[in-house]
Design an enzyme around this catalytic site. Structure first.
Site: not given
Lengths: 316, 316
Positions: A16, A216, A218, A249, A260
């Site tokens: 996702r 969550h 990054h 990326c 992530n």
């Protein structure tokens, strides 16, 4: 020497959030195969699609087809993301696991840019969701606080603001008589350092000692994995992450984008420190490598390139 | 909440170890310019060249020319690496800062493959070096233990072996009446996790409470930055690292190679946690970006792509 959890739960975000930033569009079949192979690794929750405007996120235009085509493995939850009531209703029509959540953003500006709603409007929107959960007997699980460590429009997001958002979530859950599992703090734009992780988790636990905390993260500025480690030390056992570090990326056309944290790198670190994940690392590495082949360019995951340490042990 | 150091010292490895793995050969002029720009960032020690067999490491064939051409900035040490007496003698003939060190490898197999000497032969070789240091009034600083966390030939390297190597170093230093600053543990092949960092540093400190500990880390499997953080928590204030994460890039032709931990990512994490480094982060990021231009491909550093957080503060 720490409060390491015995078992860590990984919510896989690759199909996702991971895919959203990619330029190359995968076919429905490719997406489904990718999701199904992830489900074979021992992952118990995989975010598969989002119900967002396909003009803004073209890679999710086929969300319905993807959700319908997945062959489900028992014991695995296949989830989707919605940002508004319309998205939630789409999710409910599909063979997906609709997990009850409340989602707020700690930065007013980010909230408006990402969801086209102010914080106040977002809180109102959550009441629609909570009604829908009630009508459909969906259990509320987590409250998510986005930009909980900083915002690329507003800069610093103070801890007091994070606690304020947490309180809104707690009040909303109470208003609908739904118990909360805990709060998810999202470092949406990759500002957090391990010190921030410790301070903010500390502040949340001070206020709500019985809540679980999820993260969550990054890896925008190299602190993704140290943040995971700092959280593990504090007993955090719940992370969103993305196979191969998909999701932005820092290479080629993705320059500067925020990946992530990488699922298999987390699994590797956990395993090597004696923390279980229930995940077959070698199988997850194979999924990461398949993602590189699918998208046709290098992805930022590390252990997928170097290999795990298992071969040094089996040969001994 | 920890024993964070107030100030962290970075030994820059980019121009030496960083360059070794690159396929593209830089000109002497490009190397010198790269080194000189690094010296402008506040870095106080830069490893510039190695004196090794140019057949094995072609990028170091022009080590003499590079060492001679650098315009030195006062207060910065420009060092070189040697693996044998012949290399040390070459270093002494050049305008370099020859820093006294003892270097042993904890893995017998790795020692033979990397330096063509057994551990026993290496210890004998160190006596030649120590004699040369004495003759040239060079102060001994660090003892280095390579493959201190594992070996890609032998697998596990037990802590007892690391302590044994440390004891050899301590004995050699005593034999020559040279005080040691401390021990450098090198995760030469990227096996270490934060738990290993804590355990091994703990073991070294238990044995030699007055020694400083330095770390030479590689981010082979995603644990480089968590390892730095775990070490910072224990008060370690000395790291080898490489601008842009040079030294093996898991992309394109460098697939699987082991990058050094990234200098500017460490500086960023330190600064954001209130730990000084004496380094101008923006200038170091600029050097990292110049390295990408020099080598013509993406490098693994993170903050060089995303940018620091300074802009969110100056605009506030």
């Amino acid at each position: 020497m720490s409060d390491f959890p015995k078992f860590v739960h990984i919510h896989e975000e690759g199909p996702r959030e991971g895919i959203q930033i990619e330029v190359k569009q995968l076919t429905v079949q490719e997406k489904v195969k990718f999701i199904e192979s992830l489900a074979e690794t021992g992952l118990k929750q995989i975010d598969c699609v989002s119900f967002v405007n396909p003009k803004r996120v073209p890679s999710m235009a086929d969300a319905t087809e993807v959700a319908k085509a997945i062959k489900k493995k028992p014991g695995v939850r296949y989830t989707g993301l919605w940002l508004n009531q319309q998205g939630l209703e789409r999710a409910l029509e599909l063979p997906l696991d609709v997990v009850g959540s409340i989602r707020v953003t700690a930065s007013e500006t980010f909230s408006k840019k990402n969801t086209n709603r102010s914080i106040e409007e977002t809180l109102q929107e959550q009441r629609l969701w909570l009604n829908t959960y009630r009508e459909n007997a969906i259990r509320l699980e987590w409250g998510y606080i986005m930009t909980a460590f900083g915002c690329s429009y507003e800069g610093e997001v103070p801890t007091s603001r994070v606690l304020e958002m947490g309180q809104h979530i707690v009040d909303l859950a109470a208003e609908y008589g739904q118990p909360l599992k805990g709060l998810y703090l999202a470092d949406t734009v990759g500002f957090a350092t391990p010190r921030d992780i410790e301070y903010r988790i500390g502040a949340v636990r001070e206020r709500w000692p019985n809540f679980k905390v999820g993260l969550h993260l990054h890896d925008t500025r190299g602190t993704g994995m140290p943040n995971v480690y700092a959280a593990l030390r504090m007993g955090v056992d719940q992370f969103d992450s993305s196979v191969a570090g998909l999701g932005g990326c820092p290479f080629a056309e993705h320059k500067g984008a925020a990946g992530n944290v990488c699922s298999e790198d987390i699994v590797f670190m956990c395993q090597e420190m004696g923390i279980e994940t229930g995940i077959d690392l070698e199988a997850l590495i194979e999924c990461a490598r398949s993602a590189e082949r699918l998208f046709g360019h290098a992805l930022p995951g590390k252990v997928m390139h170097a290999g795990s340490l298992a071969r040094f042990r089996t040969s001994a």
